[in-house]
Enzyme design. Structure first.
Site, short mmCIF file in Angstrom:
data_model
loop_
_atom_site.label_atom_id
_atom_site.label_comp_id
_atom_site.label_asym_id
_atom_site.label_seq_id
_atom_site.Cartn_x
_atom_site.Cartn_y
_atom_site.Cartn_z
N GLY A 195 0.79 -1.23 0.00
CA GLY A 195 0.00 0.00 0.00
C GLY A 195 0.82 1.27 0.00
CD GLU A 413 11.80 -11.89 15.68
OE1 GLU A 413 12.25 -11.04 16.49
OE2 GLU A 413 12.41 -12.20 14.63
P1 ADP Z 1 2.67 -0.91 -3.31
O1 ADP Z 1 2.75 0.46 -3.89
O2 ADP Z 1 3.20 -0.98 -1.90
O3 ADP Z 1 3.24 -2.00 -4.15
P2 ADP Z 1 -0.12 -0.53 -3.76
O4 ADP Z 1 -0.35 0.74 -3.05
O5 ADP Z 1 0.03 -0.46 -5.21
O6 ADP Z 1 1.13 -1.28 -3.14
O7 ADP Z 1 -1.29 -1.54 -3.37
C1 ADP Z 1 -2.03 -2.23 -4.33
C2 ADP Z 1 -3.45 -2.40 -3.92
O8 ADP Z 1 -3.56 -3.21 -2.76
C3 ADP Z 1 -4.12 -1.11 -3.52
O9 ADP Z 1 -4.63 -0.45 -4.62
C4 ADP Z 1 -5.23 -1.59 -2.58
O10 ADP Z 1 -6.33 -2.03 -3.28
C5 ADP Z 1 -4.61 -2.78 -1.90
N1 ADP Z 1 -4.02 -2.40 -0.61
C6 ADP Z 1 -2.71 -2.51 -0.27
N2 ADP Z 1 -2.54 -2.11 1.01
C7 ADP Z 1 -3.73 -1.71 1.47
C8 ADP Z 1 -4.18 -1.19 2.71
N3 ADP Z 1 -3.36 -0.98 3.74
N4 ADP Z 1 -5.49 -0.90 2.82
C9 ADP Z 1 -6.33 -1.13 1.80
N5 ADP Z 1 -5.97 -1.60 0.62
C10 ADP Z 1 -4.69 -1.91 0.43
ZN ZN Z 2 16.70 -12.50 15.37
#
Ligand code: ADP
Ligand code: ZN
Length: 583
Positions: A195, A413
């Site tokens: 995310g 851990e």
């Molecule tokens: P990254 O940039 O870290 O590779 P993204 O932001 O592109 O990840 O995440 C891809 C998709 O995954 C987002 O568009 C969303 O739908 C979902 N997602 C990832 N993390 C979250 C979160 N914390 N809450 C809600 N949806 C998330």
């Molecule tokens: Zn360790």
């Protein structure tokens, strides 16, 4: 792209066409009058009409009359030909006849065709990479998409650490009045799909400013200088809107540490990186522009990027723990027709899933429900989707999902945490988790109560024991033959610490109060076996001591582990409660 091609191709196309037409016209108009019999040429000579003759070694020669007409006639190829012409007062040229009319159009034609060819080759290579034009920049404006912090579930710590950025973007003047310097650049780092992009969009959305996104790999081009110019275009475009969030995904593509700084490396990447750094120092804090970059690995980045005034705030985005997974599942199920789904149960089953994978799981379930014409998404649909998603995932990350791995990490851990609780009771443990981070398998975080200027020998020994606690717990629980590579970074760290004790801090026996570095400088001394032996022995002793503490507190070790497996992340309170219970 079409626009661009036509714009630059028009000029050579027109010149090519014109020159071609001229060529044809001249060829057709001059050719017919071109040949005369040799006797007629002689007649012209005798009547003094000839002004110049082009005597070459070809079968035909050209003749120019005083009235400007030009024709060809047979080359007599006699030795005295030139002399007799000169005698008659005719100019003789030994070069073949060229007329401007013939040469200029063909020259223009050739140049035009070459220009078209070069442009076509270039644009076909570059077009697919969207270069050359500002319009081609793949930027989108977030205001229309409407992301905010509610779109990001979990990741509470990360959200907390970018909240002030949002405030700053809203009122840069306020911060300016206090003389506060806001970070120009923030790096979000963590596993893919956690995310990072989402959080960056949310920052822009919360602040109500445009969002410009590009990927680092877009800047790395075959052609030197293109990446740098794209950086400049990106900033120009963002600045034209005043406040903005600029997001650069995969920053490591341009900002990777140079492996061999002296050997040069990639010119193109250096230029791009320099352009980025220049742009970043080129705008001031008042402007309200924040650059957010994302990477999977912070340690891969060039230190130049991380210096103050550049990307000086680093925010880790971890994989979601069980609570966060539940929130993410809830969020993605929110606007869908759901039946009787035990979300908490699914949060349990999806250990090590990233947010993106959770989203994918729900999406697959929705597709299955739809295919089956079910009016609601039910548990069974998620169940089927889970098998599908796992099958795809297992191939790539098989080692991640084995439940025995989870056990190992939990004991490991818990081992660190228990030793720390036991021998460094004043050191708060703010967090223990079995969720992997970019730094290694699990993780525990210590926060040191007061700043110490010096570390005494006793403290270093205790820190060493905490570092060894993970491996010691593995050995106690799973046996000597089943210890894992999970302790890799602990062992590295411990080795560094103990060699410093013995060889740098004057805390060992073999070197006494001598410093190995100075010995090497002044006496060409190289570390001897006895130093290694001493370090090894000391660590072994500490390791045995660590194991005995764990054995004595086996109860607490089990409790900590069980709780970790259950909750995945334990905070200070959780740990204190457990400790109280076990006493
Ligand atoms: P990254 O940039 O870290 O590779 P993204 O932001 O592109 O990840 O995440 C891809 C998709 O995954 C987002 O568009 C969303 O739908 C979902 N997602 C990832 N993390 C979250 C979160 N914390 N809450 C809600 N949806 C998330
Ligand atoms: Zn360790």
């Amino acid at each position: 792209m079409k626009k661009l091609k036509s714009k630059y191709l028009v000029i050579p196309s027109i010149t090519a066409a014109i020159s071609l037409i001229l060529l044809l016209i001249f060829n057709f108009t001059t050719k017919p009058s071109a040949d005369k019999l040799y006797i007629n040429f002689q007649k012209d000579l005798n009547s003094k009409k000839v002004s110049e003759v082009y005597v070459t070694n070809t079968p035909k020669i050209k003749v120019e009359l005083k009235d400007g007409t030009i024709y060809e006639t047979d080359n007599p190829r006699t030795d005295s030909f030139k002399e007799s012409l000169l005698d008659m007062g005719v100019k003789v040229s030994e070069q073949s006849y060229v007329s401007a009319k013939d040469v200029i159009p063909s020259a223009i034609f050739t140049v035009s065709i070459l220009a078209i060819a070069v442009m076509l080759i270039k644009s076909s290579g570059l077009a697919s990479r969207k270069i050359l034009s500002v319009d081609a920049l793949d930027t989108s404006i977030v205001e229309e998409i409407g992301y905010n912090f509610k779109s990001v579930a979990g990741n509470e710590e990360a959200k907390e650490s970018v909240k002030d950025i949002v405030d700053f973007l809203k009122n840069p003047e306020k911060y300016n009045n206090y003389g506060a310097r806001m970070p120009k650049g923030i790096i979000l780092y963590g596993e893919p799909g956690t995310g990072k992009t989402l959080l960056a969009k949310a920052v822009a959305g919360e602040a109500g400013v445009p969002f410009y996104a590009m990927s680092g790999s877009d800047f790395v081009q075959v052609y030197v200088g293109v990446g740098a110019s794209r950086i400049r275009q990106l900033f120009k475009k963002a600045k034209s809107h005043g406040k903005a969030v600029i997001f650069i995904d995969e920053i490591d593509a341009i900002g990777k540490k140079r492996e061999n700084a002296k050997a040069g490396g990639s010119d193109e990447r250096d230029q791009t990186l320099n352009a980025l750094l220049t742009e970043m120092s080129g705008f001031n804090e008042k402007e309200g522009i924040v650059i957010i970059a994302a990477t999977n690995r912070l340690d891969m980045l060039d230190p130049a990027l991380l210096r103050p005034g550049r990307f000086d705030r680093h925010v880790e985005i971890t994989l979601p723990d069980i609570t966060a997974r539940e929130k993410i599942l809830n969020l993605h199920l929110k606007n869908k027709p759901i039946g009787n789904i035990n979300i908490n149960d699914w949060a349990h089953k999806t250990a090590y899933f990233s947010g993106a994978k959770l989203e994918n799981l729900i999406n697959e379930a929705a597709i299955i429900a739809c295919k089956e014409n079910s009016s609601l998404i039910e548990d069974e649909h998620i169940d089927k989707a889970f098998s599908i998603v796992m099958a795809g995932y297992e191939k790539i990350h098989r080692d991640h999902i084995k439940s025995s791995d989870k056990d190992i990490t939990a004991y490991h851990e818990a081992g660190h945490a228990l030793i720390s609780l036991n021998i460094l009771p004043n050191e708060k443990i703010s967090k223990v988790t079995i969720i992997p981070s970019t730094k290694g398998a699990g993780g525990y975080t210590l926060s040191i109560p007061q700043d110490q200027m010096y570390q005494n020998k006793d403290y270093i020994r205790k820190r060493l024991m905490v570092l060894l606690g993970g491996r010691a717990a593995e050995e106690i629980i799973f046996g000597k033959d089943y210890i894992t590579t999970g302790a890799y970074s602990d062992i590295k760290h411990a080795t560094g610490l103990i060699t410093n004790m013995v060889a740098q801090y004057g805390m060992g026996k073999s070197l006494g109060l001598l410093n190995a570095g100075e010995l090497a400088n002044n006496l060409n001394y190289s570390i001897g076996k006895e130093v290694v032996e001493e370090c090894k022995e000391m660590l072994n002793e500490l390791y045995e001591e660590t194991k005995s503490i764990l054995l004595k507190n086996n109860d607490l070790l089990e409790k900590l582990t069980k709780e970790l497996l259950e909750k995945e992340t334990l905070f200070e309170n959780d740990i204190n409660n457990l400790q109280v219970l076990s006493k």
